[in-house]
Structure formats: C-alpha cells, structure tokens
Scaffold this motif. Structure first.
Motif, PDB file in Angstrom:
ATOM      1  N   THR A 271      45.343  40.378  46.711  1.00  0.00           N
ATOM      2  CA  THR A 271      44.553  40.627  45.493  1.00  0.00           C
ATOM      3  C   THR A 271      43.682  39.962  45.822  1.00  0.00           C
ATOM      4  OG1 THR A 271      46.185  42.558  44.491  1.00  0.00           O
ATOM      5  CG2 THR A 271      43.725  42.234  43.533  1.00  0.00           C
ATOM      6  N   GLN A 272      43.462  38.524  45.650  1.00  0.00           N
ATOM      7  CA  GLN A 272      42.623  37.165  45.215  1.00  0.00           C
ATOM      8  C   GLN A 272      42.007  37.266  46.312  1.00  0.00           C
ATOM      9  OE1 GLN A 272      44.706  33.825  44.014  1.00  0.00           O
ATOM     10  NE2 GLN A 272      45.520  34.529  42.238  1.00  0.00           N
ATOM     11  N   TRP A 273      42.001  37.399  47.797  1.00  0.00           N
ATOM     12  CA  TRP A 273      41.769  37.025  48.432  1.00  0.00           C
ATOM     13  C   TRP A 273      41.022  38.276  48.347  1.00  0.00           C
ATOM     14  CZ3 TRP A 273      41.275  40.621  52.524  1.00  0.00           C
ATOM     15  CH2 TRP A 273      40.634  39.343  53.813  1.00  0.00           C
ATOM     16  N   TYR A 274      41.070  39.483  48.690  1.00  0.00           N
ATOM     17  CA  TYR A 274      40.590  40.763  49.058  1.00  0.00           C
ATOM     18  C   TYR A 274      39.070  40.919  48.263  1.00  0.00           C
ATOM     19  CZ  TYR A 274      39.816  45.923  49.217  1.00  0.00           C
ATOM     20  OH  TYR A 274      39.085  46.815  49.260  1.00  0.00           O
TER      21      TYR A 274
ATOM     22  N   ASP B 152      31.301  47.234  38.600  1.00  0.00           N
ATOM     23  CA  ASP B 152      31.425  48.118  39.986  1.00  0.00           C
ATOM     24  C   ASP B 152      32.477  47.574  40.874  1.00  0.00           C
ATOM     25  OD1 ASP B 152      29.358  49.176  38.711  1.00  0.00           O
ATOM     26  OD2 ASP B 152      27.715  48.225  39.271  1.00  0.00           O
ATOM     27  N   LEU B 153      32.890  45.504  40.790  1.00  0.00           N
ATOM     28  CA  LEU B 153      33.804  45.978  41.395  1.00  0.00           C
ATOM     29  C   LEU B 153      34.160  46.380  41.460  1.00  0.00           C
ATOM     30  CD1 LEU B 153      34.535  43.143  43.582  1.00  0.00           C
ATOM     31  CD2 LEU B 153      34.368  42.153  41.628  1.00  0.00           C
ATOM     32  N   ALA B 154      35.607  46.781  40.011  1.00  0.00           N
ATOM     33  CA  ALA B 154      37.188  47.340  39.688  1.00  0.00           C
ATOM     34  C   ALA B 154      36.600  48.595  40.836  1.00  0.00           C
ATOM     35  CB  ALA B 154      36.579  47.339  38.392  1.00  0.00           C
ATOM     36  N   ARG B 155      35.163  48.890  40.564  1.00  0.00           N
ATOM     37  CA  ARG B 155      35.481  50.795  41.082  1.00  0.00           C
ATOM     38  C   ARG B 155      35.327  50.503  43.451  1.00  0.00           C
ATOM     39  NH1 ARG B 155      29.834  51.902  39.121  1.00  0.00           N
ATOM     40  NH2 ARG B 155      31.375  52.652  36.943  1.00  0.00           N
TER      41      ARG B 155
ATOM     42  N   ARG C  35      40.102  48.182  35.624  1.00  0.00           N
ATOM     43  CA  ARG C  35      40.050  47.134  34.707  1.00  0.00           C
ATOM     44  C   ARG C  35      40.605  45.845  33.886  1.00  0.00           C
ATOM     45  NH1 ARG C  35      35.212  49.770  31.201  1.00  0.00           N
ATOM     46  NH2 ARG C  35      34.042  47.712  31.268  1.00  0.00           N
ATOM     47  N   ALA C  36      41.797  45.899  33.561  1.00  0.00           N
ATOM     48  CA  ALA C  36      42.453  45.459  32.845  1.00  0.00           C
ATOM     49  C   ALA C  36      43.193  44.618  34.312  1.00  0.00           C
ATOM     50  CB  ALA C  36      43.724  45.581  32.262  1.00  0.00           C
ATOM     51  N   THR C  37      43.994  44.737  35.255  1.00  0.00           N
ATOM     52  CA  THR C  37      44.137  43.888  36.203  1.00  0.00           C
ATOM     53  C   THR C  37      42.731  43.085  37.025  1.00  0.00           C
ATOM     54  OG1 THR C  37      45.354  45.753  36.932  1.00  0.00           O
ATOM     55  CG2 THR C  37      45.470  43.707  38.987  1.00  0.00           C
ATOM     56  N   LEU C  38      41.691  43.829  37.028  1.00  0.00           N
ATOM     57  CA  LEU C  38      41.164  42.624  38.053  1.00  0.00           C
ATOM     58  C   LEU C  38      40.385  41.574  36.839  1.00  0.00           C
ATOM     59  CD1 LEU C  38      38.514  42.090  40.178  1.00  0.00           C
ATOM     60  CD2 LEU C  38      36.891  43.865  39.030  1.00  0.00           C
ATOM     61  N   SER C  39      40.469  42.349  35.550  1.00  0.00           N
ATOM     62  CA  SER C  39      40.102  40.993  34.615  1.00  0.00           C
ATOM     63  C   SER C  39      41.125  40.200  34.786  1.00  0.00           C
ATOM     64  CB  SER C  39      40.220  41.659  33.543  1.00  0.00           C
ATOM     65  OG  SER C  39      39.244  41.988  33.422  1.00  0.00           O
ATOM     66  N   GLY C  40      42.379  40.568  34.967  1.00  0.00           N
ATOM     67  CA  GLY C  40      43.541  38.950  35.012  1.00  0.00           C
ATOM     68  C   GLY C  40      42.849  38.561  36.069  1.00  0.00           C
ATOM     69  N   ILE C  41      43.166  38.805  37.072  1.00  0.00           N
ATOM     70  CA  ILE C  41      42.885  38.044  38.456  1.00  0.00           C
ATOM     71  C   ILE C  41      40.870  37.031  38.701  1.00  0.00           C
ATOM     72  CG2 ILE C  41      41.374  38.580  41.248  1.00  0.00           C
ATOM     73  CD1 ILE C  41      43.616  40.954  40.694  1.00  0.00           C
TER      74      ILE C  41
ATOM     75  N   ASP D  78      29.506  40.844  32.813  1.00  0.00           N
ATOM     76  CA  ASP D  78      29.946  39.983  33.421  1.00  0.00           C
ATOM     77  C   ASP D  78      29.968  40.298  34.789  1.00  0.00           C
ATOM     78  OD1 ASP D  78      31.841  39.715  31.192  1.00  0.00           O
ATOM     79  OD2 ASP D  78      32.768  40.908  31.101  1.00  0.00           O
ATOM     80  N   HIS D  79      28.856  39.659  35.407  1.00  0.00           N
ATOM     81  CA  HIS D  79      27.767  39.274  36.807  1.00  0.00           C
ATOM     82  C   HIS D  79      29.290  38.663  37.407  1.00  0.00           C
ATOM     83  CE1 HIS D  79      24.777  40.170  39.004  1.00  0.00           C
ATOM     84  NE2 HIS D  79      25.818  38.850  39.761  1.00  0.00           N
ATOM     85  N   LEU D  80      29.633  38.468  38.900  1.00  0.00           N
ATOM     86  CA  LEU D  80      30.810  37.409  39.341  1.00  0.00           C
ATOM     87  C   LEU D  80      30.013  37.050  40.889  1.00  0.00           C
ATOM     88  CD1 LEU D  80      33.859  39.550  38.840  1.00  0.00           C
ATOM     89  CD2 LEU D  80      32.830  37.577  37.984  1.00  0.00           C
TER      90      LEU D  80
END
Length: 96
Positions: free
Chosen positions: A39-42, A57-60, A66-72, A90-92
């Motif tokens: 998932t980190q690679w993704y 937007d990345l989560a979508r 959102r909580a999963t993505l925040s940890g990643i 939170d621009h990535l």
C-alpha cells in the motif's frame, strides 16, 4: 471418486486465492529490500504518476480510508519518501 477437498482445490475461488497469495508474496519479496509495503508503494506510485495531491483526494483516488491513509503518509514522511505541506489540505508530493 474425488473427495470434497480435491473438488475445492479446483474451484475458481481456490485458484483465485492461490494466485492472489502468489502475487502478493512476489510483491512483498520485491518491496522488502526497500522497507515498503504494497500500500505504501501504491501511494508512491500514484504520486509519481499523477503529481502532488491533497490527502483527501488521494484517499478517494486510491479508495483508502482516511485514517488508513494518514498512517501510511506518516510512515512515508518519516522515511523521507514524501513531503507533506500544510496548506489547507495536507498537500503531498513524492520525494524531497
């Protein structure tokens, strides 16, 4: 006459599961030396191929909670693989 176990091993579901686990093992083997999970690679792949993104937007786009993505994201920031800026969303972006 084949027993139930033999019939189950030939089912589409059983073969699909075996293929999934084989693919997952290969991905884990390839990413292991880089200390990355699939998932980190993704997330990194998406940022590299689609440019910087706002976290919601990345989560979508990746269909992640959102909580999963925040940890990643926190892990990728700690590994210095993404930069996170607080500009109202939170621009990535990948790399620093």
């Amino acid at each position: 006459m084949p027993d139930k176990a033999d019939a189950d091993n030939r089912s589409v579901g059983a073969w699909t599961k075996r293929c999934y686990f084989a693919g997952r093992a290969l991905v884990d083997e390839c990413l292991g030396p880089f200390d990355l999970g699939s998932t980190q690679w993704y997330v990194l792949w998406h940022l590299v191929n689609n440019g910087p993104s706002v976290q919601r937007d990345l989560a979508r786009a990746l269909e992640l909670e959102r909580a999963t993505l925040s940890g990643i994201i926190a892990t990728l920031v700690r590994k210095d693989l993404v930069a996170q800026t607080a500009n109202g969303g939170d621009h990535l972006s990948h790399g620093r």
